[in-house]
Design a protein around this motif. Structure first.
Motif, PDB file in Angstrom:
ATOM      1  N   LYS A   4       0.961  -1.307   0.097  1.00 60.42           N
ATOM      2  CA  LYS A   4       0.092   0.016   0.008  1.00 60.42           C
ATOM      3  C   LYS A   4       0.924   1.264   0.057  1.00 60.42           C
ATOM      4  O   LYS A   4       1.833   1.456   0.906  1.00 60.42           O
ATOM      5  CB  LYS A   4      -1.113   0.010   1.163  1.00 60.42           C
ATOM      6  N   LEU A   6       1.374   5.184   0.604  1.00 58.85           N
ATOM      7  CA  LEU A   6       0.706   6.143   1.544  1.00 58.85           C
ATOM      8  C   LEU A   6       1.308   7.680   1.450  1.00 58.85           C
ATOM      9  O   LEU A   6       2.789   7.697   1.470  1.00 58.85           O
ATOM     10  CB  LEU A   6       0.994   5.855   3.016  1.00 58.85           C
ATOM     11  N   ASP A 219      -6.865  12.609   4.689  1.00 59.87           N
ATOM     12  CA  ASP A 219      -7.699  11.574   5.200  1.00 59.87           C
ATOM     13  C   ASP A 219      -7.703  11.493   6.685  1.00 59.87           C
ATOM     14  O   ASP A 219      -8.619  11.309   7.624  1.00 59.87           O
ATOM     15  CB  ASP A 219      -7.640  10.372   4.880  1.00 59.87           C
ATOM     16  N   GLU A 246     -10.457  13.261  11.413  1.00 65.05           N
ATOM     17  CA  GLU A 246      -9.681  12.484  12.014  1.00 65.05           C
ATOM     18  C   GLU A 246      -8.356  12.918  12.222  1.00 65.05           C
ATOM     19  O   GLU A 246      -7.426  12.435  11.507  1.00 65.05           O
ATOM     20  CB  GLU A 246      -9.662  11.308  10.946  1.00 65.05           C
ATOM     21  N   ASP A 259      -5.274   0.155  11.706  1.00 65.64           N
ATOM     22  CA  ASP A 259      -6.529   0.073  11.112  1.00 65.64           C
ATOM     23  C   ASP A 259      -7.446   1.202  10.187  1.00 65.64           C
ATOM     24  O   ASP A 259      -7.890   0.873   9.074  1.00 65.64           O
ATOM     25  CB  ASP A 259      -7.518  -0.526  12.324  1.00 65.64           C
ATOM     26  N   LYS A 260      -7.063   2.312  10.980  1.00 67.25           N
ATOM     27  CA  LYS A 260      -7.829   3.619  10.238  1.00 67.25           C
ATOM     28  C   LYS A 260      -6.958   3.955   9.135  1.00 67.25           C
ATOM     29  O   LYS A 260      -7.396   4.521   8.021  1.00 67.25           O
ATOM     30  CB  LYS A 260      -8.097   4.652  11.284  1.00 67.25           C
ATOM     31  N   ASN A 262      -5.101   2.283   7.215  1.00 71.49           N
ATOM     32  CA  ASN A 262      -4.966   1.243   6.185  1.00 71.49           C
ATOM     33  C   ASN A 262      -6.228   1.940   5.058  1.00 71.49           C
ATOM     34  O   ASN A 262      -6.081   1.694   3.869  1.00 71.49           O
ATOM     35  CB  ASN A 262      -5.722  -0.156   6.391  1.00 71.49           C
ATOM     36  N   ASN A 263      -7.147   2.522   5.415  1.00 68.74           N
ATOM     37  CA  ASN A 263      -8.204   3.174   4.833  1.00 68.74           C
ATOM     38  C   ASN A 263      -7.771   4.709   3.796  1.00 68.74           C
ATOM     39  O   ASN A 263      -8.501   5.192   3.279  1.00 68.74           O
ATOM     40  CB  ASN A 263      -9.457   3.340   5.300  1.00 68.74           C
ATOM     41  N   CYS A 264      -6.583   4.913   4.171  1.00 65.77           N
ATOM     42  CA  CYS A 264      -6.229   6.531   3.951  1.00 65.77           C
ATOM     43  C   CYS A 264      -5.294   6.466   2.655  1.00 65.77           C
ATOM     44  O   CYS A 264      -4.679   5.576   2.412  1.00 65.77           O
ATOM     45  CB  CYS A 264      -5.581   7.234   5.106  1.00 65.77           C
ATOM     46  N   GLU A 265      -5.496   7.461   2.058  1.00 66.92           N
ATOM     47  CA  GLU A 265      -4.560   7.716   0.841  1.00 66.92           C
ATOM     48  C   GLU A 265      -3.450   8.842   1.484  1.00 66.92           C
ATOM     49  O   GLU A 265      -2.424   8.539   0.858  1.00 66.92           O
ATOM     50  CB  GLU A 265      -5.212   8.333  -0.390  1.00 66.92           C
ATOM     51  N   TYR A 291       4.077   0.594   4.928  1.00 64.51           N
ATOM     52  CA  TYR A 291       3.522   1.156   3.812  1.00 64.51           C
ATOM     53  C   TYR A 291       4.712   1.457   2.848  1.00 64.51           C
ATOM     54  O   TYR A 291       5.729   2.030   3.471  1.00 64.51           O
ATOM     55  CB  TYR A 291       2.597   2.524   3.972  1.00 64.51           C
TER      56      TYR A 291
END
Length: 314
Positions: A4, A6, A219, A246, A259-260, A262-265, A291
């Motif tokens: 991933k 980031l 994000d 956030e 965990d949060k 992981n959903n961010c760009e 990342y």
């Protein structure tokens, strides 16, 4: 395997300000000049890493002078400033003391004293029980300065003297929140005297501007700093109000919310004025283990302010 990507927007300026650098240098130079132990009244700056590092070099931290059993050893006053009675007490005990109060906090102290001498009743805009607020209020006789913490308190404020009032502020407040409080006071007291030059320090202002500049593109936003660091907590609030709900403080006991993330760009990173850069690098290293990082530093202004240490330490 790191699959991933980031994006990191690294806010600049961030981290140590000139007042913090000077305070730490004062402790280190005092240890060099006087040997250990050197006592420090209150945390020299609000950061556990910095305090622990200075402890390892021979500094002993106390909250009050009474805790110092060996009064022949020097004591340093923290960057937040102290009430007048503290230096008077040190002199009574014949203690050698070094004042590491940030020069911008000392400016507020002098301002408050001068206004008091001119017969003004003072308002201090700030946070109750913060050492800087205790220090500023402790410059003046009891009853001659009142604390206001928010717009609601400003709305309901009723001073004994209405025709000659002035205000000063804590140096590490949210610029926007403070403007709102000041506007309420100006509406209520059109003749209120304001500082010649605003009291919120350059470093607080610059760090908040830098965070505002990138928050809405993120994000999530992380501020590296301590829970008792006023300017660090304000940076989190600024990021939230500027479009990144956030936003979180990363302190010595924080667990990084992967965990949060992981959903961010894109995530934003800054640090409070008392947080060393090594803590920012540690945080980025932990992210780097999971990342593929694309780091971009976004600088809005260069800081070149330096405060000299007291002559007796050179």
């Amino acid at each position: 395997m790191k699959n991933k990507k980031l994006n990191i927007l690294l806010s600049a300026p961030r981290g140590f300000c000139a007042g913090v650098e000077r305070a730490i240098e004062i402790v280190e130079k005092s240890l060099k000049k006087y040997g250990s132990p050197v006592y420090v009244r209150h945390e020299i700056v609000h950061n556990k890493y910095v305090v622990d590092d200075l402890k390892s070099k021979g500094a002993i931290f106390v909250e009050e002078l009474e805790e110092i059993s060996d009064k022949t050893r020097p004591v340093i006053f923290s960057a937040h400033g102290v009430p007048k009675h503290v230096s008077i007490d040190a002199m009574k005990h014949n203690m050698e003391y070094v004042d590491a109060t940030c020069p911008l906090v000392s400016k507020v102290h002098r301002e408050a004293e001068n206004l008091n001498k001119l017969g003004f009743h003072l308002i201090l805009i700030g946070h109750k029980n913060h050492p800087e607020v205790i220090g500023t209020m402790g410059q003046l006789p009891k009853g001659s300065i009142d604390l206001i913490q928010d717009e609601n308190e400003a709305e309901n404020y009723s001073p004994k003297i209405k025709d000659k009032i002035a205000y000063v502020t804590q140096t590490t407040l949210s610029v926007d929140d403070t403007i709102n409080i000041i506007n309420v006071l100006k509406k209520k007291f059109p003749n209120i005297k304001e500082p010649v030059k605003e009291d919120i320090c350059y470093a607080t202002t610059n760090r908040q501007k830098a965070v505002k500049n990138i928050a809405q593109k993120c994000d999530m936003f992380f501020v590296i700093g301590s829970r008792n660091s006023s300017n660090s907590v304000r940076l989190v609030e600024v990021a939230q109000k500027s479009g990144c709900v956030e936003s979180y403080l990363i302190h010595s006991e924080s667990v990084i919310p992967f965990d949060k993330i992981n959903n961010c760009e894109t995530i934003g990173v800054s640090s409070g004025a008392s947080a060393p850069e090594i803590l920012v690098n540690d945080f980025l290293d932990k992210l780097n283990q999971k990342y593929q990082l694309e780091i971009k530093e976004v600088e809005i202004i260069k800081e070149d302010i330096v405060f000299k240490v007291p002559k007796k330490l050179n």
